[in-house]
Design a protein around this motif. Structure first.
Motif, PDB file in Angstrom:
ATOM      1  N   TYR A 119       0.800  -1.233   0.000  1.00 13.26           N
ATOM      2  CA  TYR A 119       0.000   0.000   0.000  1.00 13.26           C
ATOM      3  C   TYR A 119       0.827   1.275   0.000  1.00 13.26           C
ATOM      4  O   TYR A 119       0.763   2.066   0.931  1.00 13.26           O
ATOM      5  N   PHE A 154      -5.638  -0.690  -5.194  1.00 14.28           N
ATOM      6  CA  PHE A 154      -6.595  -1.399  -4.337  1.00 14.28           C
ATOM      7  C   PHE A 154      -7.989  -0.794  -4.475  1.00 14.28           C
ATOM      8  O   PHE A 154      -8.983  -1.518  -4.554  1.00 14.28           O
ATOM      9  N   ILE A 194      -9.506  -2.224  -7.429  1.00 17.96           N
ATOM     10  CA  ILE A 194      -9.923  -3.618  -7.163  1.00 17.96           C
ATOM     11  C   ILE A 194     -11.322  -3.645  -6.550  1.00 17.96           C
ATOM     12  O   ILE A 194     -12.160  -4.465  -6.930  1.00 17.96           O
ATOM     13  N   TYR A 249     -14.561  -8.781  -7.489  1.00 18.09           N
ATOM     14  CA  TYR A 249     -14.171  -8.593  -6.085  1.00 18.09           C
ATOM     15  C   TYR A 249     -15.378  -8.061  -5.315  1.00 18.09           C
ATOM     16  O   TYR A 249     -15.567  -6.854  -5.163  1.00 18.09           O
ATOM     17  N   LEU A 297     -16.144  -8.308  -2.127  1.00 16.12           N
ATOM     18  CA  LEU A 297     -15.959  -8.114  -0.692  1.00 16.12           C
ATOM     19  C   LEU A 297     -16.351  -6.704  -0.214  1.00 16.12           C
ATOM     20  O   LEU A 297     -17.144  -6.541   0.720  1.00 16.12           O
ATOM     21  N   GLY A 354     -13.167  -4.514   6.347  1.00 12.11           N
ATOM     22  CA  GLY A 354     -12.596  -4.962   5.076  1.00 12.11           C
ATOM     23  C   GLY A 354     -11.945  -6.323   5.108  1.00 12.11           C
ATOM     24  O   GLY A 354     -11.292  -6.723   4.155  1.00 12.11           O
ATOM     25  N   SER A 355     -12.077  -7.066   6.207  1.00 13.47           N
ATOM     26  CA  SER A 355     -11.422  -8.378   6.376  1.00 13.47           C
ATOM     27  C   SER A 355      -9.904  -8.273   6.308  1.00 13.47           C
ATOM     28  O   SER A 355      -9.231  -9.214   5.881  1.00 13.47           O
ATOM     29  N   THR A 356      -9.374  -7.139   6.765  1.00 14.37           N
ATOM     30  CA  THR A 356      -7.916  -7.031   6.872  1.00 14.37           C
ATOM     31  C   THR A 356      -7.383  -8.061   7.874  1.00 14.37           C
ATOM     32  O   THR A 356      -6.257  -8.540   7.728  1.00 14.37           O
ATOM     33  N   ASN A 358      -5.548 -11.099   6.609  1.00 18.23           N
ATOM     34  CA  ASN A 358      -4.148 -11.100   6.162  1.00 18.23           C
ATOM     35  C   ASN A 358      -3.209 -11.731   7.198  1.00 18.23           C
ATOM     36  O   ASN A 358      -2.056 -12.035   6.891  1.00 18.23           O
ATOM     37  N   TYR A 389      -9.288 -12.691  -6.893  1.00 19.14           N
ATOM     38  CA  TYR A 389      -7.877 -12.364  -6.651  1.00 19.14           C
ATOM     39  C   TYR A 389      -7.011 -12.545  -7.892  1.00 19.14           C
ATOM     40  O   TYR A 389      -5.779 -12.446  -7.813  1.00 19.14           O
ATOM     41  N   THR A 432      -5.419  -6.778 -10.158  1.00 15.18           N
ATOM     42  CA  THR A 432      -4.795  -7.424  -8.999  1.00 15.18           C
ATOM     43  C   THR A 432      -3.349  -7.802  -9.312  1.00 15.18           C
ATOM     44  O   THR A 432      -2.469  -7.696  -8.451  1.00 15.18           O
ATOM     45  N   PHE A 434      -1.429  -4.695  -8.882  1.00 19.18           N
ATOM     46  CA  PHE A 434      -1.353  -4.406  -7.449  1.00 19.18           C
ATOM     47  C   PHE A 434      -0.234  -5.235  -6.799  1.00 19.18           C
ATOM     48  O   PHE A 434       0.570  -4.716  -6.011  1.00 19.18           O
ATOM     49  N   MET A 477      -1.598 -14.790  -2.591  1.00 21.56           N
ATOM     50  CA  MET A 477      -1.016 -14.140  -3.765  1.00 21.56           C
ATOM     51  C   MET A 477       0.488 -14.420  -3.735  1.00 21.56           C
ATOM     52  O   MET A 477       1.133 -14.320  -2.683  1.00 21.56           O
ATOM     53  N   GLU A 523       0.854 -12.248   0.040  1.00 19.15           N
ATOM     54  CA  GLU A 523      -0.340 -11.966   0.851  1.00 19.15           C
ATOM     55  C   GLU A 523      -1.155 -13.228   1.063  1.00 19.15           C
ATOM     56  O   GLU A 523      -1.221 -14.078   0.184  1.00 19.15           O
ATOM     57  N   SER A 566      -5.205 -14.153   2.326  1.00 16.93           N
ATOM     58  CA  SER A 566      -6.521 -13.621   2.710  1.00 16.93           C
ATOM     59  C   SER A 566      -7.350 -14.793   3.206  1.00 16.93           C
ATOM     60  O   SER A 566      -7.881 -15.571   2.402  1.00 16.93           O
TER      61      SER A 566
END
Ligand code: AVJ
Length: 321
Positions: free
Chosen positions: A36, A44, A47, A53, A55, A160-162, A165, A205, A212, A215, A251, A281, A283
């Protein structure tokens, strides 16, 4: 002169993390938080607009459809801290609903200065809000907010379901640390993406227009820009994988040939075999039972849960015990 004398504090820790991740025995890896920078934060945001995507739109729907109910459950004036505010778009509606009731202090905590600036612009015109952005790691930022809460209960937003990660032990550990900074009765609103069929996740993804992929590849571009790396981005390829046992999307960046790459400010050069990957990454995707277990393990009680059915996603309101 030693190289580190010329590096900023940020560059020193970025270089140290790159060095550790790329010299790891077995699977090479890079921490996903470095995705980021200014370019990565904007990619992002693109995305989140992709049809594949779902989410972010799922979480938006939940926060819009249930904001009155969420706010009604938070029955006192609050101080709000957000871990990883991003552009602030997903939070705006909730903050408006809170500020209509009581003047509210909002502390977005965000390591990306670009995202933090966007977020402050996004919420600046809300009536009765006072905004103080903190360019810090999550726990450092939250400790500061907790110290200046002025007697009000805290609402921590982690959207955001961070959390996905983190691998499960690290997620439990992180949530325990969050809990340690809170007082009984404080709230955590936690966004968690739910398990869904592998083809749906893989498309999310590894989208067909390559946003992506860009990204993910930008991470190598960032190492080139900020650490004087010599990656040729055309020698690497974006790969998305689904690990069904761990229930996570990964990823990776795959080296298309055997090559050696120098990274000057990390004082290293690293060999990649043909087909070798850097894991950039994870998820994790959850079942409702996983989420309850995480709450119990970290000292919270689940107060309410809202689920989007179009794209299975759960917004969880937890209360610190
Ligand atoms: C912002 C961390 C929730 O893991 O789904 C999007 C980041 N990575 N596409 C996620 C991401 C690839 C995203 N989070």
């Amino acid at each position: 002169m030693i190289a580190s004398a010329e590096l900023s504090i940020f560059e020193q820790s970025f270089a140290a993390d790159v060095q550790a991740g790329l010299t790891k025995a077995g699977q090479k890896e890079l921490p996903s938080k470095y995705l980021y920078d200014t370019v990565g934060s904007r990619l992002f945001d693109v995305i989140t607009a992709l049809p594949e995507y779902g989410l972010t739109r799922a979480e938006d729907r939940i926060l819009r459809q249930h904001s009155a109910e969420i706010v009604a459950r938070l029955h006192t004036p609050l101080t709000v801290a957000e871990l990883g505010s991003g552009s602030g778009q997903k939070t705006r509606g909730l903050l408006e609903a809170l500020c209509v009731r009581d003047p509210t202090s909002y502390y977005p905590i965000e390591i990306s200065p670009a995202a933090l600036a966007m977020c402050k612009r996004e919420v600046a015109d809300i009536q009765a809000i006072s905004i103080l952005g903190l360019e810090r790691d999550y726990l450092d930022g939250l400790a500061e907010v907790a110290a200046s809460r002025q007697g009000k209960p805290l609402l921590v937003l982690f959207l955001g379901s961070t959390i996905g990660n983190f691998d499960p032990p690290a997620a439990a550990n992180f949530l325990q640390e969050v809990r340690g900074l809170l007082q009984p009765g404080d709230w955590l609103l936690l966004g968690t993406d739910l398990a869904k069929p592998a083809p749906v996740l893989l498309a999310a993804y590894d989208d067909p227009i390559g946003v992506t992929a860009a990204f993910n590849l930008n991470l190598l571009g960032r190492i080139n820009r900020e650490l004087d790396g010599h990656f040729d981005l055309s020698d690497f390829e974006h790969v998305a994988r689904f690990d069904a046992t761990a229930c996570r999307v990964e990823m990776h960046l795959r080296s298309n040939r055997r090559q050696r790459v120098a990274i000057e400010k990390a004082d290293m050069s690293v060999v990649f075999e043909e087909g070798e990957t850097i894991w950039t990454e994870s998820s994790h995707k959850y079942t409702p039972a996983d989420i309850l277990r995480m709450a119990q393990l970290s000292g919270f009680r689940c107060e309410a849960q809202w689920v989007d059915t179009e794209w299975p996603f759960a917004e969880n309101l937890w209360i610190a015990e």
